[in-house]
Design an enzyme around this catalytic site. Structure first.
Site, short mmCIF file in Angstrom:
data_model
loop_
_atom_site.label_atom_id
_atom_site.label_comp_id
_atom_site.label_asym_id
_atom_site.label_seq_id
_atom_site.Cartn_x
_atom_site.Cartn_y
_atom_site.Cartn_z
N GLN A 80 -3.65 -16.84 -3.07
CA GLN A 80 -4.08 -16.20 -4.31
C GLN A 80 -5.29 -16.93 -4.91
OE1 GLN A 80 -2.97 -13.26 -6.01
NE2 GLN A 80 -2.27 -13.01 -3.90
N HIS A 130 0.83 -1.20 0.00
CA HIS A 130 0.00 0.00 0.00
C HIS A 130 0.87 1.26 0.00
CE1 HIS A 130 -3.21 -2.85 1.35
NE2 HIS A 130 -3.92 -2.08 0.54
N ASN A 131 1.53 1.47 -1.13
CA ASN A 131 2.38 2.65 -1.30
C ASN A 131 1.92 3.41 -2.54
OD1 ASN A 131 3.41 1.11 -3.48
ND2 ASN A 131 4.88 0.13 -2.08
N SER A 132 2.68 4.38 -2.97
CA SER A 132 2.23 5.20 -4.10
C SER A 132 2.25 4.42 -5.42
CB SER A 132 3.06 6.47 -4.22
OG SER A 132 4.39 6.19 -4.60
N SER A 133 3.01 3.35 -5.48
CA SER A 133 2.99 2.51 -6.70
C SER A 133 1.63 1.84 -6.84
CB SER A 133 4.11 1.47 -6.64
OG SER A 133 5.37 2.09 -6.62
N HIS A 134 1.07 1.39 -5.72
CA HIS A 134 -0.29 0.82 -5.77
C HIS A 134 -1.29 1.90 -6.20
CE1 HIS A 134 -4.04 -1.11 -4.69
NE2 HIS A 134 -4.27 -0.17 -3.77
N HIS A 153 -7.09 7.14 -2.92
CA HIS A 153 -7.93 6.13 -2.26
C HIS A 153 -7.24 5.40 -1.10
CE1 HIS A 153 -5.75 3.03 -4.48
NE2 HIS A 153 -6.35 2.13 -3.72
N ASP A 154 -5.91 5.38 -1.07
CA ASP A 154 -5.20 4.72 0.04
C ASP A 154 -4.17 5.64 0.69
OD1 ASP A 154 -6.33 2.20 0.41
OD2 ASP A 154 -5.13 1.26 -1.17
#
Length: 817
Positions: A766, A545-549, A585-586
């Site tokens: 998964q 949950h970082n800016s790449s996500h 959103h996150d």
């Protein structure tokens, strides 16, 4: 049910209103044949009026009873016996006279009278108490009211205990006046006799409980067990004698229930509210059985709760077979199955595509797994649905009415959109994913609270105060974004090229492509500052949950916004809201789930009352950091009403990413949009542009489209190309591993125990995630937006994880050859 503790269940059910035909006329028995013999049972002359049935309401039952059957036992005719005879005639009771104990017993054995009046004044004729005991020995006599006529005391009043011990219900002090006798009979009929009549009907109710296949338990107000039926004994392995009289807390409990479940149940039923849900009960042999339980408080004397009725239905193989038969029946009503998704979703159903397609033949593709949600109806408020079903029941045949009863049971639950997972024991990965993602900290601790503080700055960092222009993006970064409009875009390459700042660069390009600055009437410099401050508030230390996500979700959102059906549905303000919502959103996500924050007693959980904690924080913080500084306030130049509309849309989309309402959002989307579109297609009117437009552009449906769009963008990893899917799987697993490690260090409940870095099978996790959350949602979204490439990636990725799992590998990739 309030008298459950005192009802004796007889060997047979007494149907009071359905006696044999000749019960309405004098019986040809020894008691009635010898009318001239005073020692025989003498029939009195029948009442002059016609026989009428009396209706009595007993809870939800309507009981019909004949005129009272009265037996008078007097050895000699006198004014007292005549008084009762005339009173019976006046009250239209059916009355017989017996002169001896023998004839009285014979009469009573045949008719089982409602009321027996025995002369207790003259012991020289017969022993009234002995006769009463003999009558009480007759089968089913417990529902008869027996009265003793006693002499008027000439000295100190005698105790009634000898009469009660003999089996009398009450006494009548002699009074030959006909009206006194008549009033006594009326009081008896509407008092003790009516009460016994209802108890007699109670025998039928308890016989039904005895025959029920559901396990039923009745406890007192103090939760002392007072009754269990044979099904309960069979399922739980206990005998009635081992349970009756025990308190509920004395019966062993299963350790599989969540720690605070019993507290939740008790707090609900003690308030007089019905509780229904899944509960693990412990059998006598120590095994746990998962049950669908409904506990209903029963209000009794004084308006207080006097009993609790618990109906327990095991979620076992029988239930599964029932569901499989329903599945086969539904399957026979669908079109020819496609084999496309069979190996991805075991046992799923294929139903008609719910949108019109192009001329490439793709309209013939079928979409699996939609049958469950296709069968639900949520187009009207739930109360209206329940009222319609109730009305339909009145004119329905019995099988239909019973089926509708089951439907109403489901509709009255609170978790309408959360499927009951029948394989939790066999699939801990799915169980933990569902528990970890779809609950808001249901496992609470008291004391030992861990406060999670926010470490990221909520302001524009100094090293980012000189924003780049879109035209000044370095060539190596620009090159990585050349195919950003393709689904196969690699955000990890951009992440590496931008030194973990992909959101600012990708945001500049995507927002420029959609003309966001023009719509908001804000300078590009303001947009750049806003993107940078938002990205600065994502935690680069989070593995997932970082800016790449955020950049990945923004990319997917932009891709979906370009699909023709989505463009038909949304206005420009919706597109801008979707892009902004995806970006924020996150924001400030701590890398921990809502359940963790609630269990830890974090500041955010306290602030948002343990409800949608992270999603509420993301939306609120996004507007805080946007509006506190004009340098990055992208909303400062838009009109007030437009801002309010935009703000509401952004908040709604961010909150839609909360997983507790996942199935609700998917079901509403299918029922309100996909089904009506499919109906138009099936009726051959899919070219009716006005009809399609009215479905797509209604305000309610635009909201549903935006929610579905951001939800699919948020968890689209399994639909990405395989290498991207594998990378995302590794990152989310690492974040869950870190949470489990911290929970153990802090002594918090472990929300997802399977995510232990030493034992976890990533392929299994998964597979569970795809099977439980992804397949149904993307089937529905593909049916709307037409995304064959995503569905192909999903198939490929599912097969990849399945292959690793079949080889019993726990890792992201197979070992090198």
């Amino acid at each position: 049910m309030g008298c459950a503790s005192s009802i004796h269940i007889s060997d047979r059910v007494v149907y009071h209103g359905k006696e044999s035909e000749d019960s309405h006329s004098p019986q040809q028995t020894n008691a009635t044949q010898h009318q001239g013999n005073p020692a025989s049972g003498l029939p009195l002359k029948p009442p002059s009026c016609k026989t009428t049935l009396t209706e009595v309401q007993f809870g939800p039952m309507k009981l019909f009873k004949d005129p009272l059957q009265v037996l008078l036992v007097f050895a000699k005719e006198d004014s007292q016996s005549n008084g009762f005879c005339r009173a019976c005639e006046k009250a239209n009771y059916r009355c017989k006279m017996a002169r001896t104990p023998e004839s009285a017993l014979e009469c009573f054995s045949e008719k089982h009278h409602d009321l027996v009046i025995i002369d207790h004044r003259h012991s020289r004729h017969f022993d009234a108490e002995a006769l009463c005991r003999s009558m009480r020995a007759v089968n089913s006599s417990e529902n008869t009211v027996i009265v003793a006529v006693v002499k008027r005391p000439d000295r100190e009043e005698a105790s009634v205990m000898p009469l009660i011990n003999a089996g009398f219900n009450r006494r009548y002090v002699e009074n030959a006046n006909m009206m006194a006798c008549y009033n006594e009979l009326l009081q008896l009929e509407h008092g003790e006799v009516l009460a016994q009549f209802k108890l007699r009907a109670g025998n039928a109710i308890f016989t039904a409980l005895e025959q029920s296949q559901d396990a039923i338990e009745i406890t007192s107000e103090d939760q002392v067990i007072q009754y269990v039926n044979p099904a309960y004994e069979s399922i739980m392995g206990y005998q009635q004698s081992e349970l009756i009289g025990k308190e509920i807390i004395e019966v062993p409990k299963s350790e599989k229930n969540k720690p605070d479940l019993l507290e939740t149940i008790n707090s609900c039923i003690l308030k007089g509210k019905e509780w229904q849900g899944i509960y693990y009960a412990k059998k006598k042999n120590g095994d746990s059985v998962q049950q669908n339980v409904k506990i209903t408080p029963v209000i009794g004397q004084g308006g207080k709760i006097r009993h609790y009725v618990s109906i327990n239905r095991p979620l076992n193989d029988n239930n599964k077979s029932d569901k499989s038969s329903e599945r086969v029946q539904a399957e026979s009503q669908t079109d020819i199955q496609s084999s496309k998704h069979k190996d991805r979703r075991k046992g799923s159903l294929d139903v008609r595509s719910t949108t019109s397609r192009g001329s490439d033949g793709s309209s013939q593709r079928r979409h699996s797994s939609m049958a469950r949600i296709h069968s639900m109806t949520i187009e009207a408020p739930i109360t209206k649905v329940i009222n319609i079903i109730n009305a339909a029941q009145e004119s329905s045949p019995m099988p239909v009415a019973e089926a509708l009863d089951r439907v109403l049971e489901i509709l009255r639950t609170t978790e309408l959109y959360s499927p009951q997972l029948g394989t939790k024991d066999e699939d801990p990965h799915t169980n933990d994913l569902v528990g970890g993602l779809m609950t808001d900290g249901l496992r609470r601790l008291s004391g030992n609270e861990y406060i999670l503080s926010t470490k990221q700055p909520h302001h524009l960092p100094s090293h980012l105060t000189t924003p780049l222009s879109l035209n000044d993006i370095p060539p190596r970064i620009a090159q990585t974004m050349e195919n950003e409009d393709s689904w196969d875009f690699d955000v990890f390459t951009l992440e590496a090229a931008t030194m973990k700042r992909p959101l600012t660069y990708l945001g500049l390009k995507i927002f420029s492509r959609f003309g966001v600055c023009e719509f908001l009437n804000c300078p590009e410099a303001t947009l750049r500052s806003w993107l940078q401050v938002v990205e600065a508030n994502y935690h680069s230390s989070n593995s997932y949950h970082n800016s790449s996500h955020a950049a990945d979700v923004l990319h997917a959102t932009a891709y979906f916004l370009c699909k023709e059906r989505v463009k038909q549905s949304l206005d420009p303000i919706d597109e801008v809201a979707a892009l902004i919502a995806a970006t924020v959103h996150d924001v400030d996500h701590p890398g921990r789930t809502n359940s963790f924050l609630c269990n830890a007693g974090s500041e955010l959980a306290i602030l948002y009352n343990d409800t949608a904690v992270l999603e509420s924080h993301h939306a609120a913080l996004a507007f805080q950091i946007t509006t506190r500084d004009d340098k990055c306030n992208i909303f400062k130049n838009i009109e007030r009403n437009e801002y309010r509309t935009l703000r509401q849309a952004i908040i709604d989309m961010v909150l839609a990413t909360e997983m507790t309402k996942h199935f609700e959002h998917v079901n509403k989307f299918v029922n309100s949009i996909n089904k009506p579109l499919a109906a138009l297609e099936e009726n051959g009117s899919n070219n009716d542009e006005e009809s399609v437009k009215s479905i797509l552009t209604s305000p309610e449906n635009r909201i549903l489209v935006k929610r579905m769009l951001i939800k699919c963008a948020d968890i689209s990893n399994p639909c990405r190309p395989q290498e991207l899917c594998i990378e995302w799987a590794g990152r989310i697993s690492e974040e869950y591993f870190a949470q489990t490690d911290e929970e153990k260090r802090q002594g918090l409940p472990v929300v997802m125990p399977v995510f232990d870095r030493n034992t976890c099978s990533i392929p299994k996790s998964q597979i569970s995630f795809i099977d439980y959350f992804i397949t149904d949602m993307f089937d529905a979204w593909d049916a709307f937006a037409d995304l064959p490439n995503l569905m192909q990636h999903l198939d490929n990725n599912f097969k990849y994880w399945k292959g690793l799992d079949e080889r019993k590998l726990h890792s992201l990739r197979p070992p090198p050859e």
